[in-house]
Enzyme design. Structure first.
Site, PDB file in Angstrom:
ATOM      1  N   LYS A 148      65.892   1.159 -16.579  1.00 30.96           N
ATOM      2  CA  LYS A 148      65.295   2.265 -15.816  1.00 30.96           C
ATOM      3  C   LYS A 148      66.093   2.573 -14.544  1.00 30.96           C
ATOM      4  O   LYS A 148      66.927   1.765 -14.099  1.00 30.96           O
ATOM      5  CB  LYS A 148      63.846   1.904 -15.477  1.00 30.96           C
ATOM      6  N   ASN A 175      59.861  -1.157 -12.746  1.00 33.94           N
ATOM      7  CA  ASN A 175      59.924  -2.502 -13.322  1.00 33.94           C
ATOM      8  C   ASN A 175      61.147  -2.697 -14.222  1.00 33.94           C
ATOM      9  O   ASN A 175      61.173  -3.569 -15.081  1.00 33.94           O
ATOM     10  CB  ASN A 175      58.615  -2.836 -14.041  1.00 33.94           C
ATOM     11  N   TYR A 180      57.035   9.530 -22.820  1.00 32.89           N
ATOM     12  CA  TYR A 180      55.839   8.839 -22.314  1.00 32.89           C
ATOM     13  C   TYR A 180      54.554   9.608 -22.616  1.00 32.89           C
ATOM     14  O   TYR A 180      53.535   9.380 -21.956  1.00 32.89           O
ATOM     15  CB  TYR A 180      55.984   8.587 -20.812  1.00 32.89           C
ATOM     16  N   GLU A 195      60.895   5.517 -31.366  1.00 34.11           N
ATOM     17  CA  GLU A 195      61.595   5.579 -30.078  1.00 34.11           C
ATOM     18  C   GLU A 195      63.115   5.557 -30.273  1.00 34.11           C
ATOM     19  O   GLU A 195      63.847   6.234 -29.539  1.00 34.11           O
ATOM     20  CB  GLU A 195      61.145   4.428 -29.172  1.00 34.11           C
ATOM     21  N   HIS A 240      62.228  -0.821 -20.103  1.00 32.70           N
ATOM     22  CA  HIS A 240      61.232  -0.458 -21.119  1.00 32.70           C
ATOM     23  C   HIS A 240      61.580  -1.189 -22.398  1.00 32.70           C
ATOM     24  O   HIS A 240      62.763  -1.376 -22.706  1.00 32.70           O
ATOM     25  CB  HIS A 240      61.262   1.056 -21.394  1.00 32.70           C
ATOM     26  N   ARG A 255      61.806  -8.641 -15.595  1.00 38.82           N
ATOM     27  CA  ARG A 255      60.984  -7.990 -14.576  1.00 38.82           C
ATOM     28  C   ARG A 255      60.730  -8.905 -13.375  1.00 38.82           C
ATOM     29  O   ARG A 255      60.660  -8.438 -12.233  1.00 38.82           O
ATOM     30  CB  ARG A 255      59.687  -7.486 -15.200  1.00 38.82           C
ATOM     31  N   ARG A 290      60.190  -8.058 -25.661  1.00 34.59           N
ATOM     32  CA  ARG A 290      59.026  -8.011 -24.758  1.00 34.59           C
ATOM     33  C   ARG A 290      58.917  -9.319 -23.962  1.00 34.59           C
ATOM     34  O   ARG A 290      58.588  -9.312 -22.776  1.00 34.59           O
ATOM     35  CB  ARG A 290      57.731  -7.774 -25.557  1.00 34.59           C
TER      36      ARG A 290
END
Ligand code: IDP
Ligand code: MG
Length: 140
Positions: free
Chosen positions: A11, A114, A51, A128, A117, A104, A87
């Site tokens: 990000k 954070n 999003y 995605e 993604h 993170r 994740r």
């Protein structure tokens, strides 16, 4: 366990601080291969579309603006159980709650900024990945 693919985004808070390489190293050390990657500036249409599942959440407009506030690096990761491994490598949404050693926890600044993604299911990963990449851009 099956080989999976997942979509990752580094990000704007992270690209601005030049920690793309650090994040990529953390991903690769988790066994995730970066099989496609490009640095892009999201348009409003892309940020809103990506999003759209969150469009009724109070943080949606801020999130869209944040995701347009600088370059992002979109990537396809591949590996055993890649959706969950990514994740786990990312850590909890809120960096303050993320486990030590996760991206993170190490790099994230706030619940919004954070740093990364990651797709949350194999089905969402497929859509995605298709959102950002053509087949010929993915080089396993
Ligand atoms: P995830 O990225 O861990 O899957 P989601 O709940 O899907 O978390 O939220 C998507 C993104 O929206 C988060 O990564 C974060 O950037 C932002 N976000 C989530 N919850 C909040 C919040 O309460 N305030 C501000 N931004 C948030
Ligand atoms: Mg999510």
């Amino acid at each position: 366990m099956a080989i999976q693919r997942t979509l990752s985004i580094i990000k704007p808070d992270a690209t601005k601080r030049d920690v793309t390489g650090k994040i990529n190293q953390m991903l690769e050390r988790s066994g995730l291969r970066i099989i496609a990657q490009k640095r892009i500036k999201l348009s409003q249409e892309q940020a809103e579309g990506f999003y759209s599942v969150h469009k009724d959440r109070p943080f949606y407009n801020d999130l869209v603006n944040f995701m347009m506030s600088g370059p992002v690096v979109v990537q396809v990761l591949e590996g055993e159980n890649a959706v969950k491994v990514n994740r786990d490598t990312m850590g909890a949404t809120n960096p303050e709650e993320a486990e030590e050693g996760t991206i993170r926890a190490e790099v994230g600044l706030s619940i919004e900024a954070n740093s990364v993604h990651g797709s949350d299911s194999e089905e969402n990963a497929r859509s995605e990945i298709n959102f950002f990449f053509k087949d010929e851009e993915i080089c396993p």
